[in-house]
Design a protein around this motif. Structure first.
Motif, PDB file in Angstrom:
ATOM      1  N   LEU A  38      -5.470  -3.588 -19.853  1.00 46.80           N
ATOM      2  CA  LEU A  38      -5.776  -2.174 -19.624  1.00 46.80           C
ATOM      3  C   LEU A  38      -4.532  -1.297 -19.779  1.00 46.80           C
ATOM      4  O   LEU A  38      -4.630  -0.142 -20.211  1.00 46.80           O
ATOM      5  N   LEU A  39      -3.384  -1.817 -19.424  1.00 47.80           N
ATOM      6  CA  LEU A  39      -2.143  -1.041 -19.545  1.00 47.80           C
ATOM      7  C   LEU A  39      -1.651  -0.913 -20.981  1.00 47.80           C
ATOM      8  O   LEU A  39      -1.089   0.112 -21.367  1.00 47.80           O
ATOM      9  N   THR A  40      -1.870  -1.940 -21.774  1.00 57.04           N
ATOM     10  CA  THR A  40      -1.300  -2.012 -23.125  1.00 57.04           C
ATOM     11  C   THR A  40      -1.515  -0.761 -23.963  1.00 57.04           C
ATOM     12  O   THR A  40      -0.553  -0.269 -24.568  1.00 57.04           O
ATOM     13  N   PRO A  41      -2.714  -0.183 -24.038  1.00 56.23           N
ATOM     14  CA  PRO A  41      -2.885   0.998 -24.885  1.00 56.23           C
ATOM     15  C   PRO A  41      -2.052   2.211 -24.453  1.00 56.23           C
ATOM     16  O   PRO A  41      -1.824   3.119 -25.240  1.00 56.23           O
ATOM     17  N   HIS A  42      -1.593   2.210 -23.216  1.00 55.14           N
ATOM     18  CA  HIS A  42      -0.846   3.355 -22.677  1.00 55.14           C
ATOM     19  C   HIS A  42       0.666   3.176 -22.762  1.00 55.14           C
ATOM     20  O   HIS A  42       1.409   4.041 -22.309  1.00 55.14           O
ATOM     21  N   LEU A  43       1.120   2.066 -23.327  1.00 56.47           N
ATOM     22  CA  LEU A  43       2.550   1.749 -23.258  1.00 56.47           C
ATOM     23  C   LEU A  43       3.322   2.073 -24.530  1.00 56.47           C
ATOM     24  O   LEU A  43       4.486   1.755 -24.623  1.00 56.47           O
ATOM     25  N   LEU A  81       0.825  -1.207   0.000  1.00 61.93           N
ATOM     26  CA  LEU A  81       0.000   0.000   0.000  1.00 61.93           C
ATOM     27  C   LEU A  81       0.860   1.257   0.000  1.00 61.93           C
ATOM     28  O   LEU A  81       0.532   2.244  -0.677  1.00 61.93           O
ATOM     29  N   ASP A  82       1.970   1.239   0.731  1.00 66.10           N
ATOM     30  CA  ASP A  82       2.888   2.370   0.742  1.00 66.10           C
ATOM     31  C   ASP A  82       3.382   2.662  -0.675  1.00 66.10           C
ATOM     32  O   ASP A  82       3.383   3.808  -1.120  1.00 66.10           O
ATOM     33  N   GLU A  83       3.765   1.615  -1.395  1.00 61.74           N
ATOM     34  CA  GLU A  83       4.258   1.794  -2.762  1.00 61.74           C
ATOM     35  C   GLU A  83       3.151   2.296  -3.683  1.00 61.74           C
ATOM     36  O   GLU A  83       3.357   3.221  -4.475  1.00 61.74           O
ATOM     37  N   LEU A  84       1.970   1.691  -3.592  1.00 60.45           N
ATOM     38  CA  LEU A  84       0.840   2.132  -4.400  1.00 60.45           C
ATOM     39  C   LEU A  84       0.539   3.607  -4.151  1.00 60.45           C
ATOM     40  O   LEU A  84       0.400   4.395  -5.092  1.00 60.45           O
ATOM     41  N   PHE A  85       0.433   3.982  -2.882  1.00 63.79           N
ATOM     42  CA  PHE A  85       0.070   5.361  -2.574  1.00 63.79           C
ATOM     43  C   PHE A  85       1.162   6.356  -2.957  1.00 63.79           C
ATOM     44  O   PHE A  85       0.859   7.487  -3.342  1.00 63.79           O
ATOM     45  N   MET A 141       3.497  14.594 -11.202  1.00 59.62           N
ATOM     46  CA  MET A 141       4.934  14.341 -11.234  1.00 59.62           C
ATOM     47  C   MET A 141       5.258  13.229 -12.229  1.00 59.62           C
ATOM     48  O   MET A 141       6.413  13.040 -12.591  1.00 59.62           O
ATOM     49  N   HIS A 142       4.253  12.466 -12.646  1.00 62.05           N
ATOM     50  CA  HIS A 142       4.376  11.496 -13.727  1.00 62.05           C
ATOM     51  C   HIS A 142       2.985  11.229 -14.280  1.00 62.05           C
ATOM     52  O   HIS A 142       1.975  11.582 -13.655  1.00 62.05           O
ATOM     53  N   THR A 143       2.953  10.636 -15.455  1.00 62.31           N
ATOM     54  CA  THR A 143       1.672  10.296 -16.096  1.00 62.31           C
ATOM     55  C   THR A 143       1.622   8.809 -16.437  1.00 62.31           C
ATOM     56  O   THR A 143       0.945   8.401 -17.377  1.00 62.31           O
ATOM     57  N   LYS A 144       2.323   8.015 -15.671  1.00 63.31           N
ATOM     58  CA  LYS A 144       2.398   6.575 -15.937  1.00 63.31           C
ATOM     59  C   LYS A 144       1.133   5.883 -15.439  1.00 63.31           C
ATOM     60  O   LYS A 144       0.643   6.187 -14.347  1.00 63.31           O
ATOM     61  N   PRO A 145       0.605   4.949 -16.234  1.00 61.37           N
ATOM     62  CA  PRO A 145      -0.639   4.282 -15.837  1.00 61.37           C
ATOM     63  C   PRO A 145      -0.445   3.346 -14.643  1.00 61.37           C
ATOM     64  O   PRO A 145       0.625   2.760 -14.448  1.00 61.37           O
ATOM     65  N   MET A 146      -1.543   3.206 -13.868  1.00 63.67           N
ATOM     66  CA  MET A 146      -1.542   2.381 -12.656  1.00 63.67           C
ATOM     67  C   MET A 146      -2.801   1.523 -12.641  1.00 63.67           C
ATOM     68  O   MET A 146      -3.897   2.048 -12.845  1.00 63.67           O
ATOM     69  N   VAL A 147      -2.619   0.234 -12.388  1.00 61.91           N
ATOM     70  CA  VAL A 147      -3.767  -0.669 -12.296  1.00 61.91           C
ATOM     71  C   VAL A 147      -3.673  -1.457 -10.994  1.00 61.91           C
ATOM     72  O   VAL A 147      -2.627  -2.014 -10.654  1.00 61.91           O
ATOM     73  N   LEU A 160      -6.405   5.738 -10.984  1.00 62.27           N
ATOM     74  CA  LEU A 160      -6.180   4.330 -10.660  1.00 62.27           C
ATOM     75  C   LEU A 160      -7.277   3.491 -11.308  1.00 62.27           C
ATOM     76  O   LEU A 160      -8.450   3.683 -11.032  1.00 62.27           O
ATOM     77  N   THR A 161      -6.859   2.576 -12.154  1.00 62.16           N
ATOM     78  CA  THR A 161      -7.786   1.666 -12.807  1.00 62.16           C
ATOM     79  C   THR A 161      -7.802   0.361 -12.014  1.00 62.16           C
ATOM     80  O   THR A 161      -6.784  -0.034 -11.445  1.00 62.16           O
ATOM     81  N   VAL A 162      -8.936  -0.301 -11.977  1.00 56.59           N
ATOM     82  CA  VAL A 162      -9.079  -1.553 -11.238  1.00 56.59           C
ATOM     83  C   VAL A 162      -9.418  -2.678 -12.215  1.00 56.59           C
ATOM     84  O   VAL A 162     -10.235  -2.486 -13.122  1.00 56.59           O
TER      85      VAL A 162
END
Length: 181
Positions: free
Chosen positions: A175-180, A111-115, A125-131, A163-165
């Protein structure tokens, strides 16, 4: 392809199903040609994740603080093992080395890493996708709490939407593939 960071538990006392989920995730990352970035541990889900990736022909990058190397829990089989001086610098390096983030079930460290990743995204500070992988409703109580935070204006809807679930690792990677790119 992409470097995908996976956050997950490193506990040695987990049910086998969680270890299998992690191994499946690592293998799926490798099958899709992605590099795994992880916390650099060889125990618990973290170890199963890296072993699953390597067994499927994938490349692994582990990022681990020296204090955990000293406890002899480092994944010395990593293709690249980066040793940091602290947990904070570990998270920073994991963010820098990754193109996207996937969170499996875990405890406080997960949870620390996710948050950390999510907070830095909400601050642009970044626009990287998160699932978030919500296997068997593991994260449902957290998601309900986050919805309540949004309802009470502690979290902006746009922040929650970052955050996508997904229910499974394969669905998360879809879900990540289109953003990579």
């Amino acid at each position: 392809m992409a470097a995908i960071c996976v956050f997950c538990a490193s506990s040695r006392t987990l049910d086998q199903r969680w270890l299998d989920l992690a191994a499946e995730t690592g293998a799926e990352l490798a099958r899709r040609g992605h590099t795994l970035v992880s916390g650099g541990g060889r125990v618990g889900m973290m170890g199963a994740l890296a072993e699953g990736a390597r067994a499927a022909g994938g490349t692994t990058v582990g990022v681990i603080p020296q204090s955990l190397v000293d406890l002899e829990v480092a994944d010395l089989a990593s293709d690249e093992l980066l040793v940091t001086d602290s947990m904070a610098s570990r998270k920073t390096l994991m963010i820098e080395r990754s193109d996207a983030f996937l969170t499996l079930p875990g405890g406080l460290g997960t949870l620390d890493e996710l948050f950390e990743v999510w907070t830095t995204a909400t601050l642009a500070m970044h626009t990287k996708p998160m699932v978030l992988v919500d296997t068997d409703g593991f994260y449902r109580p957290l998601l309900d709490w986050l919805a309540a935070c949004t309802d009470q204006n502690f979290l902006k809807p746009a922040g929650l939407d970052l955050l996508t679930v997904a229910p499974t690792p394969a669905a998360a990677l879809d879900l990540l593939t289109p953003h990579l790119g």
